[in-house]
Design a protein around this motif. Structure first.
Motif, PDB file in Angstrom:
ATOM      1  N   VAL A   1      39.516  29.925  47.867  1.00  0.00           N
ATOM      2  CA  VAL A   1      39.970  29.507  46.531  1.00  0.00           C
ATOM      3  C   VAL A   1      41.402  28.990  46.619  1.00  0.00           C
ATOM      4  O   VAL A   1      41.746  27.958  46.033  1.00  0.00           O
ATOM      5  CB  VAL A   1      39.871  30.677  45.533  1.00  0.00           C
ATOM      6  CG1 VAL A   1      40.455  30.272  44.184  1.00  0.00           C
ATOM      7  CG2 VAL A   1      38.418  31.113  45.363  1.00  0.00           C
ATOM      8  N   THR A   2      42.246  29.711  47.361  1.00  0.00           N
ATOM      9  CA  THR A   2      43.631  29.266  47.552  1.00  0.00           C
ATOM     10  C   THR A   2      43.670  27.916  48.256  1.00  0.00           C
ATOM     11  O   THR A   2      44.471  27.039  47.894  1.00  0.00           O
ATOM     12  CB  THR A   2      44.410  30.303  48.388  1.00  0.00           C
ATOM     13  OG1 THR A   2      44.354  31.572  47.737  1.00  0.00           O
ATOM     14  CG2 THR A   2      45.862  29.891  48.544  1.00  0.00           C
TER      15      THR A   2
ATOM     16  N   GLU B   1      35.308  29.469  43.715  1.00  0.00           N
ATOM     17  CA  GLU B   1      35.373  30.650  42.853  1.00  0.00           C
ATOM     18  C   GLU B   1      33.988  31.282  42.686  1.00  0.00           C
ATOM     19  O   GLU B   1      33.859  32.508  42.627  1.00  0.00           O
ATOM     20  CB  GLU B   1      35.951  30.262  41.497  1.00  0.00           C
ATOM     21  CG  GLU B   1      37.445  29.909  41.560  1.00  0.00           C
ATOM     22  CD  GLU B   1      37.967  29.342  40.256  1.00  0.00           C
ATOM     23  OE1 GLU B   1      37.139  28.880  39.438  1.00  0.00           O
ATOM     24  OE2 GLU B   1      39.189  29.360  40.049  1.00  0.00           O
TER      25      GLU B   1
ATOM     26  N   LYS C   1      37.852  38.760  51.238  1.00  0.00           N
ATOM     27  CA  LYS C   1      39.214  38.271  51.449  1.00  0.00           C
ATOM     28  C   LYS C   1      39.218  36.821  51.916  1.00  0.00           C
ATOM     29  O   LYS C   1      40.071  36.015  51.513  1.00  0.00           O
ATOM     30  CB  LYS C   1      39.927  39.164  52.464  1.00  0.00           C
ATOM     31  CG  LYS C   1      40.208  40.568  51.945  1.00  0.00           C
ATOM     32  CD  LYS C   1      40.843  41.449  53.015  1.00  0.00           C
ATOM     33  CE  LYS C   1      41.120  42.857  52.489  1.00  0.00           C
ATOM     34  NZ  LYS C   1      41.692  43.748  53.522  1.00  0.00           N
TER      35      LYS C   1
ATOM     36  N   LEU D   1      33.309  33.226  45.739  1.00  0.00           N
ATOM     37  CA  LEU D   1      34.053  34.486  45.720  1.00  0.00           C
ATOM     38  C   LEU D   1      33.319  35.533  44.883  1.00  0.00           C
ATOM     39  O   LEU D   1      33.199  36.698  45.296  1.00  0.00           O
ATOM     40  CB  LEU D   1      35.455  34.249  45.166  1.00  0.00           C
ATOM     41  CG  LEU D   1      36.331  35.488  44.947  1.00  0.00           C
ATOM     42  CD1 LEU D   1      36.516  36.261  46.250  1.00  0.00           C
ATOM     43  CD2 LEU D   1      37.682  35.102  44.346  1.00  0.00           C
TER      44      LEU D   1
ATOM     45  N   LYS E   1      38.579  34.591  48.977  1.00  0.00           N
ATOM     46  CA  LYS E   1      39.798  34.402  48.182  1.00  0.00           C
ATOM     47  C   LYS E   1      40.685  33.321  48.795  1.00  0.00           C
ATOM     48  O   LYS E   1      41.277  32.502  48.086  1.00  0.00           O
ATOM     49  CB  LYS E   1      40.565  35.719  48.082  1.00  0.00           C
ATOM     50  CG  LYS E   1      39.901  36.769  47.204  1.00  0.00           C
ATOM     51  CD  LYS E   1      40.728  38.051  47.164  1.00  0.00           C
ATOM     52  CE  LYS E   1      40.066  39.100  46.273  1.00  0.00           C
ATOM     53  NZ  LYS E   1      40.850  40.375  46.256  1.00  0.00           N
TER      54      LYS E   1
ATOM     55  N   LYS F   1      31.717  39.160  46.186  1.00  0.00           N
ATOM     56  CA  LYS F   1      32.037  40.465  45.605  1.00  0.00           C
ATOM     57  C   LYS F   1      30.779  41.246  45.225  1.00  0.00           C
ATOM     58  O   LYS F   1      30.797  42.478  45.213  1.00  0.00           O
ATOM     59  CB  LYS F   1      32.927  40.283  44.378  1.00  0.00           C
ATOM     60  CG  LYS F   1      34.349  39.860  44.702  1.00  0.00           C
ATOM     61  CD  LYS F   1      35.179  39.707  43.439  1.00  0.00           C
ATOM     62  CE  LYS F   1      36.629  39.358  43.766  1.00  0.00           C
ATOM     63  NZ  LYS F   1      37.452  39.181  42.542  1.00  0.00           N
TER      64      LYS F   1
END
Length: 430
Positions: free
Chosen positions: A114-115, A51, A108, A54, A111, A58
């Protein structure tokens, strides 16, 4: 004095907490592991790290801002020389307007990381759930065995006392009495060994839950009705369908393919030009050129610029990066296919093991009941002197062997059945 009192109070509370036995149901164990298991905590930290990455990805959209300051002082020995000072100050900012969609694709991909961490937490939780139910059922199995062994020991004690009386009046041989005495000792040792097995399983459970070794724990035993609830075997197709739609390791493989696809896109971004915007403001002063404040105003300047960087030739580095990324994506796709094949095979084997365990459990149940009835009949014959101690003990041994087999097969079936629930993502409960 106050510090001594507080210390004694703390030690007393700690001793009191360790002296109190913590009672845990299976659901309590799973919930406790989620909060305290070290492996799970590490998995949570991995997600937290993803996280953070991420958030950092950003921020690539935001401009970078920096300030610069230089201050100099000198001395000149010339006729009109002396001390002099100067300074330059500025603020500069820059941002990338276009980078071949590298930033968007990196976000992307972050992300997806994180998944991926979420799926890995689920996979770790599944592994821990399996360890918990294995240790929990081991305690249940040995506690149930212990209750039977205690009943057998009670009977052995009565048989030994009766045999002693019969030996004293000459109704049986000394060898028969010694056999009864040896059987009583054997039954006593069986109980001790079963208690050790229970303690070992409880220690394993404490280790999984990360409970202090000094803390005494016991399990909340479910009723027979609870044990037999929801342990019917579903159809194999249902097991496979639910597992393929849930199982974390398969989700990890699928997610890895998407991440590899973004690796290809990120590598291809190096084919495109990069457009950047820069801006700045600066000023300065010299001690011999007027007042400090007026110099800062007079020397104030701003700048704004666009920078376009067009890649022409980089010795095929980008082409190689794209090719390598495509290979990794193909490998990820093959890994996913192999993972699904392995998973289906595991499921089929687990399903067959469960059905076999059910058959063994039902057969052992019938045999244990039959041998118990035979043992009871032989015990009555022995009490009236119709058979020898050796005949009685042989029947008792047969009964105990099948009793052990019955209990082991019973909990093996429950464990195998619950493993299917873990595969399907069904909440584990007893």
């Amino acid at each position: 004095m106050k510090r001594t009192f507080l210390l004694l109070s703390f030690l007393f509370c700690c001793g009191l907490s360790f002296s109190q036995t913590k009672q845990l149901s299976l659901e309590d164990c799973i919930r406790y592991a989620k909060e305290n298991n070290i492996t799970l905590k590490n998995a949570d930290l991995n997600k937290e790290s993803s996280e953070i990455n991420l958030k950092r990805a950003k921020t690539a959209y935001a401009p970078s801002v920096s300030a610069s300051l230089s201050q100099g002082i000198g001395y000149s020995h010339a006729e009109n020389g002396g001390f002099n000072a100067s300074g330059n100050y500025g603020i500069n900012a820059g941002m990338t307007l276009f980078d071949g969609l590298n930033t968007q694709n990196s976000i992307k991909q972050a992300k997806l990381n994180v998944t991926q961490a979420d799926y890995q937490i689920q996979q770790t939780q599944n592994n821990i759930n399996f360890q918990i139910i294995q240790s929990f059922l081991s305690v249940l199995m040995n506690e149930e065995l212990l209750s039977y062994q205690e009943e057998v020991l009670k009977t052995s004690r009565e048989q030994m006392a009766q045999g002693e009386n019969q030996f004293k009046v000459g109704k049986i041989l000394e060898s028969d009495y010694l056999l009864l005495e040896a059987q009583y000792l054997s039954d006593s040792f069986n109980i001790q060994n079963t208690k050790i097995a229970i303690e070992n399983s409880l220690n394993s459970l404490k280790n999984i839950l990360c409970i202090n070794s000094k803390q005494e724990i016991s399990i909340v035993k479910p009723t027979e009705e609870q044990l037999s609830k929801n342990i019917e075997i579903p159809e194999l197709n249902e097991v496979i369908t639910k597992t393929l739609g849930y199982y974390p390791s398969l989700k990890i493989s699928e997610n890895a393919i998407e991440m590899a696809e973004y690796d290809v896109k990120i590598a291809k971004s190096n084919y495109y030009p990069t457009l950047s915007l820069s801006a700045g403001i600066s000023t300065g002063y010299r001690n011999n050129d007027g007042a400090f404040g007026s110099q800062l105003g007079n020397n104030l300047g701003e700048n704004l610029g666009l920078s376009l960087n067009v890649p022409i030739y980089n010795r095929s580095a980008t082409k190689s990066q794209v090719s390598q990324a495509k290979i990794k994506m193909q490998q990820a796709e093959l890994d996913k296919v192999q993972e699904e094949l392995n998973l289906v095979q595991e499921l089929e084997n687990a399903y067959l093991d469960t059905r076999k365990a059910l058959n063994n459990y039902q057969l052992a149940d019938a045999r244990a009941k039959a041998y118990y009835a035979s043992y009871q009949a032989y015990n009555q014959k022995f009490q009236v002197g119709a058979i020898t101690a050796a005949d009685l003990l042989q029947q008792q041994t047969n009964y105990l062997n099948y009793l052990n087999t019955f209990i082991q097969n019973k909990y093996t079936y429950i464990l195998d059945r619950k493993v299917l629930d873990i595969y399907m993502g069904v909440p584990i409960e007893l």
